[in-house]
Design a protein around this motif. Structure first.
Motif, PDB file in Angstrom:
ATOM      1  N   PHE A  47      24.726 -32.330  -0.279  1.00  0.00           N
ATOM      2  CA  PHE A  47      24.738 -30.885  -0.010  1.00  0.00           C
ATOM      3  C   PHE A  47      24.607 -30.609   1.490  1.00  0.00           C
ATOM      4  N   PHE A  48      23.676 -31.328   2.126  1.00  0.00           N
ATOM      5  CA  PHE A  48      23.441 -30.998   3.532  1.00  0.00           C
ATOM      6  C   PHE A  48      24.441 -31.661   4.479  1.00  0.00           C
ATOM      7  N   GLU A  52      29.648 -31.183   7.601  1.00  0.00           N
ATOM      8  CA  GLU A  52      30.310 -32.172   8.465  1.00  0.00           C
ATOM      9  C   GLU A  52      31.765 -32.382   8.047  1.00  0.00           C
ATOM     10  N   PHE A  53      32.015 -32.238   6.731  1.00  0.00           N
ATOM     11  CA  PHE A  53      33.359 -32.506   6.225  1.00  0.00           C
ATOM     12  C   PHE A  53      34.161 -31.213   6.052  1.00  0.00           C
ATOM     13  N   GLY A  54      33.711 -30.153   6.662  1.00  0.00           N
ATOM     14  CA  GLY A  54      34.440 -28.893   6.572  1.00  0.00           C
ATOM     15  C   GLY A  54      34.250 -28.183   5.247  1.00  0.00           C
ATOM     16  N   GLY A  55      33.132 -28.429   4.583  1.00  0.00           N
ATOM     17  CA  GLY A  55      32.823 -27.684   3.364  1.00  0.00           C
ATOM     18  C   GLY A  55      33.474 -28.223   2.101  1.00  0.00           C
ATOM     19  N   ASP A  75      32.629 -29.337  -3.380  1.00  0.00           N
ATOM     20  CA  ASP A  75      32.469 -28.217  -2.448  1.00  0.00           C
ATOM     21  C   ASP A  75      31.055 -27.679  -2.616  1.00  0.00           C
ATOM     22  N   ASN A  76      30.772 -26.566  -1.958  1.00  0.00           N
ATOM     23  CA  ASN A  76      29.384 -26.097  -1.949  1.00  0.00           C
ATOM     24  C   ASN A  76      28.856 -25.824  -3.352  1.00  0.00           C
ATOM     25  N   LYS A 484      38.413 -16.531  -3.210  1.00  0.00           N
ATOM     26  CA  LYS A 484      38.943 -17.135  -4.437  1.00  0.00           C
ATOM     27  C   LYS A 484      39.985 -18.193  -4.169  1.00  0.00           C
ATOM     28  N   THR A 485      40.758 -18.028  -3.089  1.00  0.00           N
ATOM     29  CA  THR A 485      41.855 -18.979  -2.882  1.00  0.00           C
ATOM     30  C   THR A 485      41.444 -20.164  -2.014  1.00  0.00           C
ATOM     31  N   GLN A 486      40.217 -20.131  -1.502  1.00  0.00           N
ATOM     32  CA  GLN A 486      39.782 -21.201  -0.598  1.00  0.00           C
ATOM     33  C   GLN A 486      39.894 -22.580  -1.250  1.00  0.00           C
ATOM     34  N   TYR A 487      39.481 -22.638  -2.520  1.00  0.00           N
ATOM     35  CA  TYR A 487      39.502 -23.922  -3.237  1.00  0.00           C
ATOM     36  C   TYR A 487      40.929 -24.460  -3.313  1.00  0.00           C
TER      37      TYR A 487
END
Lengths: 498, 150
Positions: A47-48, A52-55, A75-76, A484-487
């Motif tokens: 999680f933390f 570093e990997f851009g989320g 992802d988060n 919504k479209t980020q994924y």
């Protein structure tokens, strides 16, 4: 960051337990504890380290390119769910060390527990529809067996009911996945999302919505798909009840609803309206059915129906504030509901009794159980400064902000009902007239320790609301759901050919 | 193999016929899983057929005879070991090649028995897992009797 460790560590632990611990049962507990702790530490690291990997981290299995292989996507939201699963998992495993000493075949318990872990981690990590179904079945089949673990007639009946309803809705989900596959020719979630959102004629998708809402709605125990929960959750051994109510319904139900409907299908308004309706029904019906229960664990089961309604309501409002409330209530409910189930397990362990009418004045005999139950009661009823207050407050404010004051009033009113039925437990079981000779056995150390840790967390996790901590922890999760479209956008560039 | 339980199971005719047919079923199971990467079939289907050969033996000779042939505890161990090894194959792929379940063996030539990387290995492990697991399910279902009303 190795994503597949969240799958293969519990899977290997489950089989290792089955292989070597059948003769030496203590190994089972040791392997289970080591694996759960490993997963807990690694989920926090994941999680933390995610920024570093851009989320988002995407790893494929077999080294092929998507859509020809199964991707694991962290992802988060997934990382957050992993933390919840492993946090409640490690505490339940620790609680189980001494709790299950009266059961026979302990290694079965730990092996199935690890398989359930595998399934839930898989559901959270996978980026493939069919794989989602497979991992869902792994955790559900382990859950059916664990519900029947005591092998009394009512436990078998509850497990059978759960298995039947679960199997029917799993088939619905599979049917929905089949329709999606025929519509889009792919099983990759991001690609499905892209194709569905770009296609002009998508009437068939509404059938998929219906199948998925029924399927995932039953896993989440939303009214009217809740009938299995009040039987199944109380019948399981207490640490499993805590896992089922605390994590399983959220992973297989709420998480999948959020992932599929928000990130893949872009949160269509018709689905949000249906979810909102189901959520309000769950809140009200779950709340009122809890009042009339006298069985401690059954009451907690109905209470789960009511509380999962709050979580889904938060998401269904669809505003960033509502989603924040949903995310927080999901996390907080997993803590205090697990605590309350562990409390009920401790009461049952000490007295052999679950009917609160036959108990009384336990606060003197079981001081730790009594005080931690009080913490759980105050948290779930939403009394400040315990965590439940903040998440419920945010959901209620979000209702008003979104122009739905009636929903806000209902949510606030049922919160008072919640306080009423938990105070009923306090009055009848922990205070009031003491019954003679009700303590059969002392509550062992691991039970007490697990309850104390969760009670402390009930208070400590309130600090997430401090703006600077919120920005670093919960806000990225809300952004994942809101954008919504980020994924889809982040996974589509990985598409390749063989 | 010497039968210590001659009075269990079915009649002499069934037992005699079973002595011929059980090997055929077993061999067919072996064939299905060994050719899993070349022809339709594979570990699961082969495992089911191998389990059926044991079921066949149980029906003809009784549970206790099968327990002499292959002990129940050995079946348990084989089942758990096979699944553990299958996970290990995935982990070896991760550490040797970089991805979970990635192929780390030579792919060989198409249509040869020793080809397709780790697929035959996985087929074998899955065959053992499914074969032993399915037979044990049958064994336990056959050995428990629930009393009415309980």
């Amino acid at each position: 960051m190795i994503l597949s460790q969240f799958i293969f560590v519990p899977l290997a632990a489950a089989f290792l337990i089955a292989l070597i611990a059948r003769k030496k049962e203590n190994f089972a507990a040791v392997i289970c504890m080591i694996a759960s702790l490993w997963l807990f530490v690694n989920s926090i690291i994941a999680f933390f380290r995610l920024p570093e990997f851009g989320g988002m981290i995407m790893k494929t299995t077999s080294g092929w390119k998507i859509p020809f292989t199964i991707p694991f996507v962290l992802d988060n939201l997934s990382a957050f769910m992993l933390i919840i699963i492993s946090l409640i998992g490690v505490i339940s495993a620790f609680y189980a060390l001494q709790y299950i000493k009266h059961f026979t075949g302990k290694w079965n318990f730990f092996s199935l527990f690890m398989l359930m872990f595998t399934g839930m981690n898989g559901v959270v990590l996978t980026g493939d529809f069919f794989n989602l179904y497979v991992f869902m079945e792994i955790s559900l089949i382990s859950a059916y067996s664990l519900v029947a673990f005591g092998t009394e007639s009512e436990e078998l009946e509850a497990a059978f009911k759960y298995a039947t309803m679960g199997a029917i809705t799993s088939t619905m989900i599979l049917f929905g996945i089949g329709i999606l596959y025929s519509f889009t020719s792919t099983l990759n979630m991001a690609q499905v999302g892209e194709i569905v959102q770009q296609s002009a004629n998508k009437k068939v998708i509404f059938l998929v919505f219906g199948l998925f809402i029924t399927g995932f709605g039953l896993k989440a125990a939303l009214v009217p798909f809740h009938a299995w929960l009040p039987d199944a959750h109380p019948s399981a051994p207490a640490p499993i009840s805590a896992m089922l109510s605390g994590v399983l319904i959220k992973t297989l139900g709420v998480y999948t609803i959020v992932r599929v409907f928000f990130n893949v299908f872009g949160a269509p308004q018709v689905v949000l309206t249906i979810l909102m309706l189901l959520a309000v029904l769950s809140i009200v019906i779950g709340g009122f059915l809890s009042i009339v229960q006298w069985d401690f664990k059954r009451m907690l089961g109905f209470s789960s129906v009511s509380q999962i309604g709050y979580v889904v309501l938060g998401f269904a409002i669809g505003t960033p504030l509502g989603i924040l409330g949903g995310v927080l209530h999901l996390f907080y409910h997993s803590i205090f509901k697990s605590l309350l189930f562990l409390n009920s397990g401790a009461v049952e362990y000490a007295t052999g009794e679950r009917d609160i009418r036959k108990l009384g004045g336990l606060s003197k005999d079981l001081p730790i159980t009594s005080s931690t139950t009080m913490v759980g009661t105050l948290s779930i009823s939403g009394i400040p400064p315990f965590n439940g207050f903040f998440s419920k407050l945010i959901i209620i404010i979000a209702c008003f902000q979104a122009g739905n004051p009636i929903l806000g009033f209902i949510a606030a009113a049922v919160s008072i009902v919640t306080l009423a039925y938990y105070l009923k437990v306090q009055k009848h079981a922990f205070y009031g007239k003491k019954k003679a000779k009700q303590i059969l056995e002392k509550v062992p150390f691991t039970l007490k320790a697990a309850m104390i840790i969760l009670a402390v967390l009930c208070l400590a996790t309130s600090i997430i609301l401090i703006p600077s901590i919120r920005e670093a922890t919960v806000q990225p999760i809300v952004d994942t759901v809101v954008n919504k479209t980020q994924y889809i956008d982040k996974i589509i560039p990985y598409l390749g050919s063989i | 193999m010497h039968n210590r339980y001659p009075n269990e199971g079915m009649s002499l005719i069934v037992k005699t016929i079973t002595r011929f047919t059980v090997w055929l079923i077993f061999l067919f199971g072996l064939y299905i899983f060994l050719h899993g990467h070349l022809t339709p079939g594979g570990g699961f289907a082969g495992g089911v057929i191998i389990a059926l050969s044991y079921v066949h033996l149980t029906l003809a000779y009784g549970r206790n005879y099968v327990n002499d042939v292959l002990k129940k505890s050995t079946m348990h161990s084989l089942e758990a070991l096979a699944s553990l090894l299958a996970v290990l194959v995935g982990i070896i792929g991760l550490y040797a090649m970089g991805h979970f379940l990635q192929n780390f063996m030579g792919v060989g030539q198409l249509h040869h028995l020793l080809s397709a990387g780790y697929i035959p290995v996985m087929n074998m492990l899955i065959c053992v897992k499914v074969g032993m697991g399915l037979y044990l399910v049958f064994y336990y279902l056959a050995s428990y009797h629930l009393e009415e009303g309980k």
